[in-house]
Design a protein around this motif. Structure first.
Motif, PDB file in Angstrom:
ATOM      1  N   VAL A  21       0.833  -1.203   0.000  1.00 18.56           N
ATOM      2  CA  VAL A  21       0.000   0.000   0.000  1.00 18.56           C
ATOM      3  C   VAL A  21       0.867   1.252   0.000  1.00 18.56           C
ATOM      4  CG1 VAL A  21      -1.667   1.331   1.357  1.00 18.56           C
ATOM      5  CG2 VAL A  21      -1.954  -1.137   1.094  1.00 18.56           C
ATOM      6  N   SER A  22       1.941   1.233   0.765  1.00 24.05           N
ATOM      7  CA  SER A  22       2.843   2.385   0.809  1.00 24.05           C
ATOM      8  C   SER A  22       3.428   2.677  -0.563  1.00 24.05           C
ATOM      9  CB  SER A  22       3.959   2.122   1.824  1.00 24.05           C
ATOM     10  OG  SER A  22       4.886   3.192   1.850  1.00 24.05           O
ATOM     11  N   GLU A  23       3.822   1.636  -1.264  1.00 22.47           N
ATOM     12  CA  GLU A  23       4.400   1.808  -2.593  1.00 22.47           C
ATOM     13  C   GLU A  23       3.363   2.284  -3.603  1.00 22.47           C
ATOM     14  OE1 GLU A  23       6.051  -2.011  -3.346  1.00 22.47           O
ATOM     15  OE2 GLU A  23       7.845  -1.689  -2.106  1.00 22.47           O
ATOM     16  N   ALA A  24       2.091   1.891  -3.399  1.00 26.02           N
ATOM     17  CA  ALA A  24       1.040   2.269  -4.348  1.00 26.02           C
ATOM     18  C   ALA A  24       0.510   3.679  -4.119  1.00 26.02           C
ATOM     19  CB  ALA A  24      -0.117   1.272  -4.247  1.00 26.02           C
ATOM     20  N   ALA A  25       0.872   4.292  -3.003  1.00 27.11           N
ATOM     21  CA  ALA A  25       0.316   5.594  -2.654  1.00 27.11           C
ATOM     22  C   ALA A  25       0.662   6.676  -3.671  1.00 27.11           C
ATOM     23  CB  ALA A  25       0.799   6.013  -1.264  1.00 27.11           C
ATOM     24  N   LEU A  26       1.755   6.496  -4.406  1.00 29.04           N
ATOM     25  CA  LEU A  26       2.147   7.505  -5.395  1.00 29.04           C
ATOM     26  C   LEU A  26       1.173   7.578  -6.559  1.00 29.04           C
ATOM     27  CD1 LEU A  26       6.030   6.955  -5.513  1.00 29.04           C
ATOM     28  CD2 LEU A  26       4.765   8.811  -4.414  1.00 29.04           C
ATOM     29  N   GLY A  27       0.285   6.599  -6.667  1.00 20.21           N
ATOM     30  CA  GLY A  27      -0.694   6.624  -7.757  1.00 20.21           C
ATOM     31  C   GLY A  27      -2.029   7.228  -7.371  1.00 20.21           C
ATOM     32  N   MET A  28      -2.092   7.952  -6.260  1.00 19.20           N
ATOM     33  CA  MET A  28      -3.367   8.476  -5.779  1.00 19.20           C
ATOM     34  C   MET A  28      -3.975   9.535  -6.687  1.00 19.20           C
ATOM     35  SD  MET A  28      -3.154   8.646  -1.617  1.00 19.20           S
ATOM     36  CE  MET A  28      -1.670   9.661  -1.544  1.00 19.20           C
ATOM     37  N   ASN A  29      -3.214  10.069  -7.618  1.00 13.48           N
ATOM     38  CA  ASN A  29      -3.744  11.078  -8.527  1.00 13.48           C
ATOM     39  C   ASN A  29      -4.546  10.468  -9.665  1.00 13.48           C
ATOM     40  OD1 ASN A  29      -1.105  10.081  -9.266  1.00 13.48           O
ATOM     41  ND2 ASN A  29      -1.185  11.469 -11.038  1.00 13.48           N
ATOM     42  N   ARG A  30      -4.558   9.149  -9.777  1.00  9.12           N
ATOM     43  CA  ARG A  30      -5.281   8.466 -10.852  1.00  9.12           C
ATOM     44  C   ARG A  30      -6.509   7.741 -10.307  1.00  9.12           C
ATOM     45  NH1 ARG A  30      -3.348  10.834 -15.386  1.00  9.12           N
ATOM     46  NH2 ARG A  30      -1.059  10.693 -15.480  1.00  9.12           N
ATOM     47  N   TYR A  31      -7.552   7.663 -11.134  1.00  9.60           N
ATOM     48  CA  TYR A  31      -8.718   6.874 -10.749  1.00  9.60           C
ATOM     49  C   TYR A  31      -8.353   5.393 -10.687  1.00  9.60           C
ATOM     50  CZ  TYR A  31     -11.936  10.794 -11.487  1.00  9.60           C
ATOM     51  OH  TYR A  31     -12.597  11.992 -11.402  1.00  9.60           O
TER      52      TYR A  31
END
Length: 367
Positions: free
Chosen positions: A53-63
């Protein structure tokens, strides 16, 4: 009044979440309170899942993926079912809400045992359904009574039966034989929901996995599961349903766009990986050991306790419920009361449970 709310909303019973530890600390001037009110997993997230989840947080700008296809594929593989037999939603309760939206018209009947999960009457009221409740017998479901409550008249008919098993708040579970007998007694037009939010904590050998034991022969059954409890993802809100493709297709039609966040999907996928499964098994084993230890100790103190198949214990203290709730909260232990019925206590860490036992030991038990 600003605007004109629907009449159903005006009188709507609101779902009441458990009080927080911070509320108890402020109200009773406590240095530290423990929340044992919401059936959460007291452990930190699984290490491998937290990392993903920590690594995926950088994608929060995308749906996120609206259909949660990777999660569906992983779940279909895990349960050996078709991809069209799985849907993913905002917790198991989110999938249940979709079911109401897809199947229940105003005036339709929805049957469920009571007391049970407090969202059932809320969903009934919102959809304009007639709630038909069947009293518990010895804190467990009376499925013969549920079957007898089903109606199939011209203008009034039962659309859904909702079974939260293990039941919240009593912790009792339906056996596979009981479920099969119920499903044999109701018409295919009635959807029977088997909501298993606490499935991972079930140890009763008479309770088989309904995805394997029920769904192949009963296409009107829908099994709901969540990642909130055993997996410890309550904050991310992700759950799923497994059922007949026709039912799953109807649920998908009413899903809100992007209802399951990308972080929730990442967490669900990571939770299904082999490494996380090992971590989960260890966590669940610890919770089950605590369930046995704490339940035995409470009974030894003289308190009534319903044998539980979940990660919480229910004390049916009836008229003393609110007194016990308040007394425990004054000692920094936030539980969930049901006035005139009982108190539900979520299992915490071993040290938190020790604090609970010490507090209960200071009261006179209610027989």
């Amino acid at each position: 009044m600003i605007g004109r709310p629907r009449a159903a909303v005006e009188g709507l019973p609101q779902y009441k979440p458990g009080r927080s530890a911070a509320q108890a600390e402020a109200e009773h001037n406590l240095a530290e309170a423990i929340k044992l009110a919401s059936n959460e997993n007291a452990n930190d997230p699984l290490p491998s899942v937290a990392k993903a989840v920590s690594e995926a947080a950088l994608g929060m700008n995308r749906y996120p993926d609206h259909r949660c296809m990777e999660v569906r594929e992983a779940l279909a593989d895990r349960h050996s079912v078709g991809l069209d037999e799985v849907t993913v939603g905002s917790g198991s309760v989110g999938v249940l809400q979709q079911l109401f939206a897809a199947y229940v018209d105003p005036g339709d009947e929805v049957v469920y045992p009571w007391r049970s999960f407090e969202v059932h009457p809320v969903f009934c009221a919102v959809s304009g359904a007639q709630a038909v409740t069947v009293p518990l017998v010895d804190h467990a479901f009376d499925l013969d009574g549920v079957a007898a409550a089903v109606t199939d008249r011209t203008k009034i008919c039962t659309k859904i039966i909702v079974l939260s098993t293990p039941n919240n708040p009593t912790g009792t579970a339906c056996t596979t034989a009981e479920l099969q007998r119920l499903l044999a007694a109701v018409p295919l037009e009635v959807i029977v929901v088997i909501d298993e939010a606490y499935r991972e904590f079930v140890t009763d050998p008479s309770v088989a996995d309904p995805i394997e034991a029920i769904l192949p022969t009963h296409p009107n059954a829908l099994v709901l599961r969540t990642f909130s409890k055993a997996y410890g993802l309550a904050n991310l809100r992700v759950g799923y349903g497994v059922g007949h493709p026709d039912v799953i297709g109807a649920l998908d039609k009413v899903a809100l766009p992007f209802i399951v966040s990308g972080l929730a999907q990442t967490a669900a996928l990571a939770s299904l990986e082999p490494q996380a499964s090992v971590e989960l098994d260890e966590r669940v084993a610890g919770i089950l050991a605590e369930r046995e230890r704490v339940s035995t100790a409470i009974v030894a103190q003289g308190w009534p306790v319903v044998p539980s198949q979940a990660n919480f214990l229910y004390l049916p203290v009836e008229d003393s419920a609110m007194d016990l709730f308040v007394s425990l909260e004054k000692q920094g232990l936030v539980t969930r009361p049901f006035e005139g019925e009982g108190v539900r206590i979520s299992l915490g860490t071993p040290s938190q449970n020790d604090r609970l036992l010490a507090a209960l030991g200071t009261f006179e038990p209610v027989a």
